[in-house]
Design a protein around this motif. Structure first.
Motif, PDB file in Angstrom:
ATOM      1  N   UNK A 231       0.810  -1.216   0.000  1.00 54.96           N
ATOM      2  CA  UNK A 231       0.000   0.000   0.000  1.00 54.96           C
ATOM      3  C   UNK A 231       0.847   1.272   0.000  1.00 54.96           C
ATOM      4  N   UNK A 232       1.881   1.332   0.801  1.00 53.38           N
ATOM      5  CA  UNK A 232       2.667   2.559   0.893  1.00 53.38           C
ATOM      6  C   UNK A 232       3.282   2.926  -0.449  1.00 53.38           C
ATOM      7  N   UNK A 233       3.976   1.979  -1.081  1.00 56.52           N
ATOM      8  CA  UNK A 233       4.638   2.274  -2.351  1.00 56.52           C
ATOM      9  C   UNK A 233       3.634   2.593  -3.446  1.00 56.52           C
ATOM     10  N   UNK A 234       2.498   1.916  -3.448  1.00 52.67           N
ATOM     11  CA  UNK A 234       1.491   2.175  -4.472  1.00 52.67           C
ATOM     12  C   UNK A 234       0.885   3.561  -4.296  1.00 52.67           C
ATOM     13  N   UNK A 235       0.599   3.943  -3.044  1.00 52.61           N
ATOM     14  CA  UNK A 235       0.041   5.272  -2.817  1.00 52.61           C
ATOM     15  C   UNK A 235       1.054   6.347  -3.200  1.00 52.61           C
ATOM     16  N   UNK A 236       2.308   6.160  -2.824  1.00 54.57           N
ATOM     17  CA  UNK A 236       3.339   7.134  -3.179  1.00 54.57           C
ATOM     18  C   UNK A 236       3.390   7.331  -4.689  1.00 54.57           C
ATOM     19  N   UNK A 237       3.267   6.253  -5.442  1.00 54.21           N
ATOM     20  CA  UNK A 237       3.282   6.351  -6.897  1.00 54.21           C
ATOM     21  C   UNK A 237       2.021   7.031  -7.428  1.00 54.21           C
ATOM     22  N   UNK A 238       0.876   6.748  -6.805  1.00 57.57           N
ATOM     23  CA  UNK A 238      -0.388   7.346  -7.246  1.00 57.57           C
ATOM     24  C   UNK A 238      -0.373   8.871  -7.090  1.00 57.57           C
ATOM     25  N   UNK A 239       0.418   9.391  -6.155  1.00 53.72           N
ATOM     26  CA  UNK A 239       0.434  10.823  -5.879  1.00 53.72           C
ATOM     27  C   UNK A 239       1.334  11.608  -6.829  1.00 53.72           C
ATOM     28  N   UNK A 240       2.031  10.928  -7.695  1.00 51.65           N
ATOM     29  CA  UNK A 240       2.882  11.625  -8.662  1.00 51.65           C
ATOM     30  C   UNK A 240       2.030  12.533  -9.548  1.00 51.65           C
ATOM     31  N   UNK A 241       2.502  13.755  -9.760  1.00 50.59           N
ATOM     32  CA  UNK A 241       1.782  14.692 -10.616  1.00 50.59           C
ATOM     33  C   UNK A 241       0.871  15.645  -9.881  1.00 50.59           C
ATOM     34  N   UNK A 242       0.568  15.368  -8.621  1.00 45.47           N
ATOM     35  CA  UNK A 242      -0.253  16.286  -7.834  1.00 45.47           C
ATOM     36  C   UNK A 242       0.600  17.453  -7.349  1.00 45.47           C
ATOM     37  N   UNK A 243      -0.051  18.622  -7.233  1.00 46.57           N
ATOM     38  CA  UNK A 243       0.600  19.781  -6.652  1.00 46.57           C
ATOM     39  C   UNK A 243       0.026  20.109  -5.298  1.00 46.57           C
ATOM     40  N   UNK A 244       0.315  21.319  -4.816  1.00 45.98           N
ATOM     41  CA  UNK A 244      -0.256  21.791  -3.560  1.00 45.98           C
ATOM     42  C   UNK A 244       0.167  20.952  -2.376  1.00 45.98           C
ATOM     43  N   UNK A 245      -0.735  20.837  -1.411  1.00 43.36           N
ATOM     44  CA  UNK A 245      -0.430  20.104  -0.185  1.00 43.36           C
ATOM     45  C   UNK A 245      -0.221  18.621  -0.455  1.00 43.36           C
ATOM     46  N   UNK A 246      -0.853  18.081  -1.494  1.00 43.03           N
ATOM     47  CA  UNK A 246      -0.658  16.656  -1.786  1.00 43.03           C
ATOM     48  C   UNK A 246       0.787  16.399  -2.201  1.00 43.03           C
ATOM     49  N   UNK A 247       1.386  17.339  -2.922  1.00 46.08           N
ATOM     50  CA  UNK A 247       2.810  17.182  -3.241  1.00 46.08           C
ATOM     51  C   UNK A 247       3.641  17.150  -1.965  1.00 46.08           C
TER      52      UNK A 247
END
Length: 370
Positions: A231-247
């Motif tokens: 889960x951790x590695x998959x979520x980290x990959x899913x967040x690629x490309x987001x800006x703002x606080x999610x980055x």
């Protein structure tokens, strides 16, 4: 009356508290012998805060959670789009907030104990047989007792529902899954944030002065599953490309942070949610998805309406339970249908403005009194 509440989650504890405050003798049972709760944070909208105020827990939630005024909407790259100003419903009532789910459960458990409610753990019901004067209950430990009425608040896979209610519907996966992570709160984070318009909508809620949780919705193939160790590695990959606080979250998340992946499912049971002296409440009757952040709120409102209807004189218990069901069904149907509808829009790639307007309209409908 002597009332059995089956299920010690938010809905069951709310029912036990509301009915005990009305003077009834309550037995609350839960299948978990440790009465635990799992999960990250939970968003508490204005209507939910209003309901908790009437259960006497608003100040504890404010003290141990985080109160904010509305939210901001961004595109997935962090471009600001709009303010989502949630209405203040009553004087002295915050517009919205968040809290860690285990903290909320502890607050509710403390309220249950303050009211001297009889709590029995590691139990469910094996059989229910009712007549005009009450319900004969056989518990899973073999004990038998007689109750004036029984409330099934035992979740989306309700045992009470399976025993008594014909034509029950099975929960259906919606095609989305929800990622959640709990972690430290970034400096300057003061309002909730939504990131809409991308393939995976997301949001962030403050849950205490030091904690936030983020959720993200991704497409899910029904029947599939995500191993916890991935889960951790998959979520980290899913967040690629987001800006703002999610980055910021992507760059600062730690393996020690709580990360969870859960397929979403929903079901609205047919009315009435009452047969004789037995009624359903919360997810047992109307399990929804988190798009309006109102699943818990609807369960707390259920409990308040149930207590109100049972308090009316010169009416049978069965008539009061049917009146409770009739009051609650339209509002809960709106929450389930709107939430699932928003999820379908997201799966279809609807623009952020369209999705945001449907969420805002749903929240404003909920601002009306339950």
């Amino acid at each position: 009356m002597k009332i059995l509440v089956v299920g010690g989650g938010i809905g069951g504890m709310s029912a036990a508290i509301a009915l005990a405050q009305s003077g009834h003798e309550i037995e609350l049972i839960d299948i978990d012998p440790a009465w635990r709760v799992y999960g990250a944070g939970i968003t508490i909208t204005g209507p939910t805060l209003r309901a908790y105020r009437r259960l006497g827990m608003l100040e504890a939630i404010k003290a141990q959670g985080a109160i904010t005024n509305g939210a901001r909407i961004f595109a997935s790259d962090g471009t600001f789009l709009n303010q989502l100003d949630e209405p203040v419903l009553e004087e002295g009532l915050p517009a919205t907030g968040g809290i860690m789910r285990p903290v909320l459960h502890r607050i509710m458990q403390q309220r249950v104990k303050m009211l001297d409610i009889n709590v029995q753990l590691g139990l469910t019901v094996d059989s229910l047989a009712q007549d005009d004067t009450g319900v004969s209950v056989t518990f899973s430990d073999g004990r038998r007792d007689r109750m004036d009425l029984v409330i099934g608040a035992d979740g989306i896979l309700s045992r009470v529902r399976s025993l008594i209610f014909p034509g029950q519907l099975e929960p259906q996966e919606t095609g989305q899954a929800c990622w959640r992570i709990s972690m430290k709160r970034p400096a300057g984070f003061e309002r909730g944030e939504f990131y809409l318009g991308g393939a995976a909508p997301a949001g962030i809620t403050a849950c205490s002065p030091t904690e936030i949780y983020m959720w993200m919705l991704t497409r899910h193939e029904p029947g599939s599953w995500m191993p916890d160790d991935e889960a951790f590695d998959r979520l980290h990959a899913e967040l690629a490309g987001y800006g703002g606080t999610i980055a910021w979250i992507r760059e600062n998340m730690q393996r020690s942070d709580w990360v969870n992946y859960r397929p979403l499912a929903a079901v609205l049971q047919p009315e009435p949610w009452a047969i004789g002296r037995i009624a359903l409440l919360g997810d047992a009757a109307h399990a929804t998805t988190p798009h309006l952040a109102s699943g818990a709120g609807m369960a707390v409102e259920d409990a308040l309406v149930l207590a109100e209807e049972l308090a009316l004189a010169d009416r049978s218990v069965s008539a009061s339970l049917l009146a409770y069901s009739a009051r609650r069904f339209p509002r809960c149907r709106d929450v389930v249908e709107t939430s699932v509808g928003v999820g379908n829009m997201q799966l279809d790639g609807a623009p952020a403005e369209v999705v945001g307007s449907h969420i805002g309209a749903g929240l404003h409908r909920l601002a009306a009194e339950y």
